[in-house]
Each structure stands twice: as C-alpha cells, then as structure tokens.
Design a protein around this motif. Structure first.
Motif, PDB file in Angstrom:
ATOM      1  N   ALA A   1     -11.061  -0.993  -6.141  1.00 26.50           N
ATOM      2  CA  ALA A   1     -10.058  -1.620  -6.999  1.00 26.50           C
ATOM      3  C   ALA A   1      -8.652  -1.333  -6.488  1.00 26.50           C
ATOM      4  O   ALA A   1      -7.752  -2.181  -6.604  1.00 26.50           O
ATOM      5  CB  ALA A   1     -10.207  -1.109  -8.435  1.00 26.50           C
ATOM      6  N   ALA A   2      -8.445  -0.170  -5.883  1.00 21.36           N
ATOM      7  CA  ALA A   2      -7.130   0.181  -5.344  1.00 21.36           C
ATOM      8  C   ALA A   2      -6.741  -0.726  -4.194  1.00 21.36           C
ATOM      9  O   ALA A   2      -5.562  -1.028  -3.995  1.00 21.36           O
ATOM     10  CB  ALA A   2      -7.127   1.638  -4.896  1.00 21.36           C
ATOM     11  N   VAL A   3      -7.722  -1.172  -3.420  1.00 14.72           N
ATOM     12  CA  VAL A   3      -7.424  -2.095  -2.319  1.00 14.72           C
ATOM     13  C   VAL A   3      -6.820  -3.384  -2.861  1.00 14.72           C
ATOM     14  O   VAL A   3      -5.871  -3.934  -2.296  1.00 14.72           O
ATOM     15  CB  VAL A   3      -8.700  -2.396  -1.508  1.00 14.72           C
ATOM     16  CG1 VAL A   3      -8.423  -3.436  -0.435  1.00 14.72           C
ATOM     17  CG2 VAL A   3      -9.234  -1.125  -0.876  1.00 14.72           C
ATOM     18  N   ARG A   4      -7.363  -3.872  -3.966  1.00 13.78           N
ATOM     19  CA  ARG A   4      -6.814  -5.080  -4.586  1.00 13.78           C
ATOM     20  C   ARG A   4      -5.376  -4.852  -5.037  1.00 13.78           C
ATOM     21  O   ARG A   4      -4.505  -5.702  -4.850  1.00 13.78           O
ATOM     22  CB  ARG A   4      -7.686  -5.472  -5.782  1.00 13.78           C
ATOM     23  CG  ARG A   4      -7.206  -6.705  -6.546  1.00 13.78           C
ATOM     24  CD  ARG A   4      -7.218  -7.930  -5.668  1.00 13.78           C
ATOM     25  NE  ARG A   4      -6.851  -9.125  -6.410  1.00 13.78           N
ATOM     26  CZ  ARG A   4      -6.627 -10.307  -5.859  1.00 13.78           C
ATOM     27  NH1 ARG A   4      -6.730 -10.450  -4.549  1.00 13.78           N
ATOM     28  NH2 ARG A   4      -6.307 -11.343  -6.609  1.00 13.78           N
ATOM     29  N   LEU A   5      -5.126  -3.684  -5.623  1.00 17.90           N
ATOM     30  CA  LEU A   5      -3.776  -3.363  -6.080  1.00 17.90           C
ATOM     31  C   LEU A   5      -2.805  -3.272  -4.915  1.00 17.90           C
ATOM     32  O   LEU A   5      -1.698  -3.819  -4.964  1.00 17.90           O
ATOM     33  CB  LEU A   5      -3.801  -2.044  -6.858  1.00 17.90           C
ATOM     34  CG  LEU A   5      -2.442  -1.493  -7.309  1.00 17.90           C
ATOM     35  CD1 LEU A   5      -1.786  -2.461  -8.289  1.00 17.90           C
ATOM     36  CD2 LEU A   5      -2.611  -0.118  -7.937  1.00 17.90           C
ATOM     37  N   THR A   6      -3.208  -2.600  -3.850  1.00 15.93           N
ATOM     38  CA  THR A   6      -2.309  -2.431  -2.709  1.00 15.93           C
ATOM     39  C   THR A   6      -2.063  -3.736  -1.979  1.00 15.93           C
ATOM     40  O   THR A   6      -0.994  -3.943  -1.411  1.00 15.93           O
ATOM     41  CB  THR A   6      -2.884  -1.397  -1.729  1.00 15.93           C
ATOM     42  OG1 THR A   6      -4.194  -1.820  -1.305  1.00 15.93           O
ATOM     43  CG2 THR A   6      -2.984  -0.031  -2.370  1.00 15.93           C
ATOM     44  N   SER A   7      -3.046  -4.637  -1.973  1.00 20.79           N
ATOM     45  CA  SER A   7      -2.840  -5.921  -1.298  1.00 20.79           C
ATOM     46  C   SER A   7      -1.788  -6.760  -2.013  1.00 20.79           C
ATOM     47  O   SER A   7      -1.115  -7.583  -1.393  1.00 20.79           O
ATOM     48  CB  SER A   7      -4.165  -6.690  -1.231  1.00 20.79           C
ATOM     49  OG  SER A   7      -4.610  -7.040  -2.539  1.00 20.79           O
ATOM     50  N   ARG A   8      -1.621  -6.545  -3.305  1.00 20.36           N
ATOM     51  CA  ARG A   8      -0.607  -7.287  -4.056  1.00 20.36           C
ATOM     52  C   ARG A   8       0.768  -6.653  -3.964  1.00 20.36           C
ATOM     53  O   ARG A   8       1.783  -7.336  -3.927  1.00 20.36           O
ATOM     54  CB  ARG A   8      -1.017  -7.371  -5.531  1.00 20.36           C
ATOM     55  CG  ARG A   8      -2.198  -8.300  -5.790  1.00 20.36           C
ATOM     56  CD  ARG A   8      -2.477  -8.397  -7.292  1.00 20.36           C
ATOM     57  NE  ARG A   8      -3.485  -9.390  -7.602  1.00 20.36           N
ATOM     58  CZ  ARG A   8      -3.870  -9.704  -8.835  1.00 20.36           C
ATOM     59  NH1 ARG A   8      -3.326  -9.090  -9.868  1.00 20.36           N
ATOM     60  NH2 ARG A   8      -4.797 -10.620  -9.029  1.00 20.36           N
ATOM     61  N   THR A   9       0.807  -5.314  -3.939  1.00 18.40           N
ATOM     62  CA  THR A   9       2.090  -4.617  -3.969  1.00 18.40           C
ATOM     63  C   THR A   9       2.618  -4.278  -2.592  1.00 18.40           C
ATOM     64  O   THR A   9       3.802  -3.979  -2.451  1.00 18.40           O
ATOM     65  CB  THR A   9       1.952  -3.317  -4.776  1.00 18.40           C
ATOM     66  OG1 THR A   9       0.988  -2.458  -4.130  1.00 18.40           O
ATOM     67  CG2 THR A   9       1.500  -3.610  -6.188  1.00 18.40           C
TER      68      THR A   9
END
Length: 492
Positions: free
Chosen positions: A13-21
């Motif tokens: 889930a953190a990968v999804r967050l980092t890809s956006r930010t």
C-alpha cells in the motif's frame, strides 16, 4: 506469519502512496522497521552479521532484476562513460568525501576512507525506480543504469579493504591490482554464465512456463556465487549475467521480468524493514549535523567534480553534467555496506553506520522527488521509451514454432497500420487481436490500434526476424524499413 503478511500488505500500500506523492518508498519501509523496533512495538533485533548476509542476498536479487530489465542497445553506447564513472569517478568521490569526513567531522583517516567508499556507490534500486518515472534520453538513462550496476563491485572491494587494513593507503598499488583482477574475474564469470545459460534455456524446453523465471533468477544467483568463490566480484558477475540473459531471445521474457520485478520488490521491502529494525532512532539525531556536512560534500562537491572530470573526454553538454550530478542517488547499498566496518569492529564504526543512515534518508528526500522536476527544467526528456512494443514468446515445441504475444503501447507508431502492412514473413501470421476486452480474428485490412494485443504464430526459422520487424514498425511506422536505408545512403 501474520506479522509478515501485514508488513507486506502495508508496504505494498505504501508503494501506491509514494507513486502519487513522489516520496521514495524506501523511506516508508525504513519507517515500518523503526516502528516495529525496540523504540516502537518492542521487537529486539541487533544481529549485524545476519543483516549483512541478508543484505548481500537482497542486493543480488535487486541487481539481477536491474540487469534483466536493462536493454543492451540502450546502454551499449554508454558503457565507456559508465565504466569511467564507476572506477575513476568512485576514486574521486572517495577522496573528496573522505577528506571532508576527516577534516570537518573529525574521523580518523581509516574511518574517513571507509565512509567515503561506503557513500560512493549509487544505488541500483533507487536509480531503476526513478528511471521508471523519468523518461530521460537513452544516452542518459543508459549511463545511469550501467553506472549503478557497475559501481557496486569496486566500492565493495574498497570498503572491505579499508575495513581490514590498518593503513590502507600504504599499499595502494596492490589494492588497485587486486581490484582489477576481481573485476576481470567477475566480468568473465558473468559473461560465461549468461551466455551458457541463455543457450541452455533456448534449446531445452521446460514443461511449465513458470520454470523459466525461476531458472533465470537461479542463473543470476549462480553467477554471483561463482564469481565470489573464484575470488572475483560477485556483484559485477550477477549484473553482467542478468544483462546477457535479459537481452537474449528467451521464452516468456515478460513473465521472467515480471517475476524478477516481484522478487526484487520483496527483497527491497525485507531489506529496508530489516535495516529499520537494526537502527536506534534515538541515536540518529546526534549524527544529523555530521550527516549533513558529509552529505553536502558528497552531493555538492564530490559527485559534480567526479562527473565533470570523467565526462570531459566525452564532450557532453552542461545540462547532462547537471542532471548526472544530481542523479547520484543513494539507497540500500550504502547502508548495507556501512555494516561491513561494524562487523570488522573498526574505530567509529557505529558512528559511520548512523551517519550513513541519516545521510541516505535526508538526501533521498531531497534528490528523489526533485529529479523529475530538474529533468523538466533542463528540458531533458524522451518519449521514445513508451514506443517499443512488448513481445512475449511461448515455444510450441512439438510444432517447431512460437506463439508471440504483442502489446501495442499508446505512443507506438504501429497504431493505424493495417495487418497486411506489417509485411511479416510467409511463415508467420497474426491469428488473433484482443481489443477492449474483445477477441477477433483479423483480416489483412484490419487496422491495428493502440492498446491492442496481438497473437502472432511463427516458425523457429523466422521468429527473430518477426520480432525485429514488429519493433521496427512500432518505432518507425509502416515505412520503417525504407526510411532506415535511405538515411544511410541506400535505396530510396
């Protein structure tokens, strides 16, 4: 098992967050490990030797995935530049960083040299992940990919040598000779394993497609182990073998790359969580000042100086100098290498580890998110990377043929080309088109569209020619074969 599954799900889930930010995911993995550690949920972990072993294993997998995804035609022109940066550039970086660590931070010369060597390696995982988001020109992305794959080998040799010798500079000529020998052995082992492994996989039909990715990854690990046992550079061996295998005409190449990508993600998550468990957050604040000093010297002086001096013979424009200077990303590799002096118990080894840890975190926050912005400001971009079609080959053993699965990306010039205009050899045919979830058998007048997936059946004899033709049309359109000879002075 429950804890491990939850950590993996949070990390995914953190990968999804980092890809956006734009925030580097490795920092979140480190944070997860620190939350689980002694000052968080109370997990006690302080085994540096086990961390070093697992770190090496993770780096092998990460380098293998990077090599499998590296296109030889893109990095081949960049090999001389990358080789100079990975050798001469590393030496310059070690010298400048060690001088700053000695005079500005107060470390002994041995400890300063160890820190300079530890920080001189650009991180393959960090570079590869950033290059996925930044469409740089091939001449630049090739340099960064090759440099990050090559420079781990000499840096590991230097860190080990400086950590084991009380006066490392007294016999510098012996060190240079040993380094050259280890790199030569690693290169030879990597080429041998890659070539022989590709030959075997092309001629031995495995009973299940899922065995090909396992075999390829096993060959990459074999290259590392073989190089290390022969007293060569295992890191160079695994990267070279992976590049050879990744560019060979192997069955199920996209599936192999997908498997390697997944295993590399798992290795990165596990490695950074483990490093987060190992560190004591309370001790990091004390080393923030030294980390900023050494990191500033590394990022603003050592790296730019190494880039400028190493690129002088290649006459590259100043914009590329600026980008290559800022793109010297650090990540897991320096932190793992910083464990070597801790295991060797040299002077100030714990301080070296803490400074390197803080430096990686701070400068990853500064460099990673700003690299796409800098590339845009320098007007360095390349949309051609989205042009190439993806081709997966599945062998039809008893029929002596191959089934090619071809995906047409959005920017491909195959869009708008009729099936007849592909002009495939007589022994090949487009048998099925999948468009918007619907499958149909095409006729010669069917117009191909972006997003289409094609099934192409071909015999063994013309498979390579069919792949070359499809790639050429994807880049140059239906007139690809006429335009290229014309540009070389051939037929018009």
């Amino acid at each position: 098992m429950l804890a491990g599954a939850l950590v993996l799900l949070v990390a995914v889930a953190a990968v999804r967050l980092t890809s956006r930010t734009g925030l580097p995911s490795l920092l979140l993995y480190l944070a997860i490990g620190m939350v689980l550690g002694r000052d968080g949920l109370g997990i006690e972990f302080s085994d540096v030797e086990l961390t070093q072993v697992l770190g090496y294993a993770a780096l092998v997998v990460i380098l293998a995935e990077g090599g499998l995804g590296t296109r030889w035609r893109e990095i081949r022109p960049a090999i001389p530049t990358a080789a100079v940066l990975a050798t001469v550039g590393v030496a310059i970086s070690v010298g400048v960083t060690a001088t700053a660590a000695h005079y500005l931070v107060g470390l002994s010369w041995q400890s300063a040299l160890v820190m300079g060597a530890v920080l001189s390696s650009t991180d393959a995982a960090a570079v590869f992940s950033v290059l996925r988001r930044v469409p740089l020109p091939r001449r630049l992305s090739g340099v960064l990919e090759a440099e990050s794959g090559f420079n781990d080998a000499p840096v590991v040799i230097l860190v080990v040598a400086f950590s084991e010798t009380a006066h490392p500079m007294e016999h510098w000529y012996t060190l240079l000779g040993e380094m050259a020998l280890e790199l030569a052995i690693g290169l030879a082992v990597g080429l041998a394993v890659g070539k022989l492994g590709a030959l075997a996989l092309r001629h031995v039909a495995l009973p299940a497609s899922g065995l090909y990715p396992i075999a390829v990854l096993a060959l990459a690990v074999l290259a590392y182990a073989g190089g290390a046992l022969l007293h060569g550079s295992g890191f160079l061996a695994v990267y070279v073998a992976a590049v050879v295998l990744g560019n060979a005409r192997l069955p199920h190449r996209p599936a192999t790359r997908g498997f390697a990508d997944a295993v590399a993600w798992l290795a990165q998550i596990g490695l950074f969580v483990l490093l987060g468990l190992l560190v004591d957050p309370g001790d990091l604040w004390n080393d923030l000042g030294p980390a900023l000093v050494v990191g500033g010297a590394l990022t603003l002086v050592a790296r730019p100086l190494a880039v400028v001096l190493c690129l002088l013979p290649f006459r590259r424009p100043w914009r590329e100098h600026v980008l290559l200077s800022w793109a010297g990303l650090r990540g897991a590799v320096p932190i793992v290498l910083a464990i070597i002096p801790v295991v060797a118990d040299i002077e100030d080894s714990d301080r070296i580890f803490s400074v390197v840890f803080v430096l990686v975190v701070v400068f990853t926050l500064a460099q990673g998110p700003t690299l796409p912005w800098l590339a845009g400001r320098l007007r360095l971009g390349d949309g051609e990377k989205a042009v190439d079609v993806d081709i997966e080959s599945a062998p039809l053993d008893r029929l002596r043929g191959h089934l090619l699965s071809v995906s047409i990306p959005a920017a491909s010039r195959m869009h708008g080309v009729e099936v007849r205009e592909l002009r495939l050899p007589p022994q090949a045919a487009v048998t099925l088109v999948v468009r918007d979830g619907t499958s149909f058998v095409p006729d010669p007048a069917t117009v191909l569209r972006r997003g289409d997936e094609l099934l192409v059946v071909t015999t063994d004899e013309v498979r390579d020619a069919v792949e070359r033709r499809l790639i050429a049309i994807g880049r140059g359109g239906k007139l690809a074969e006429w335009l290229r000879p014309h540009a070389r002075g051939g037929r018009t």
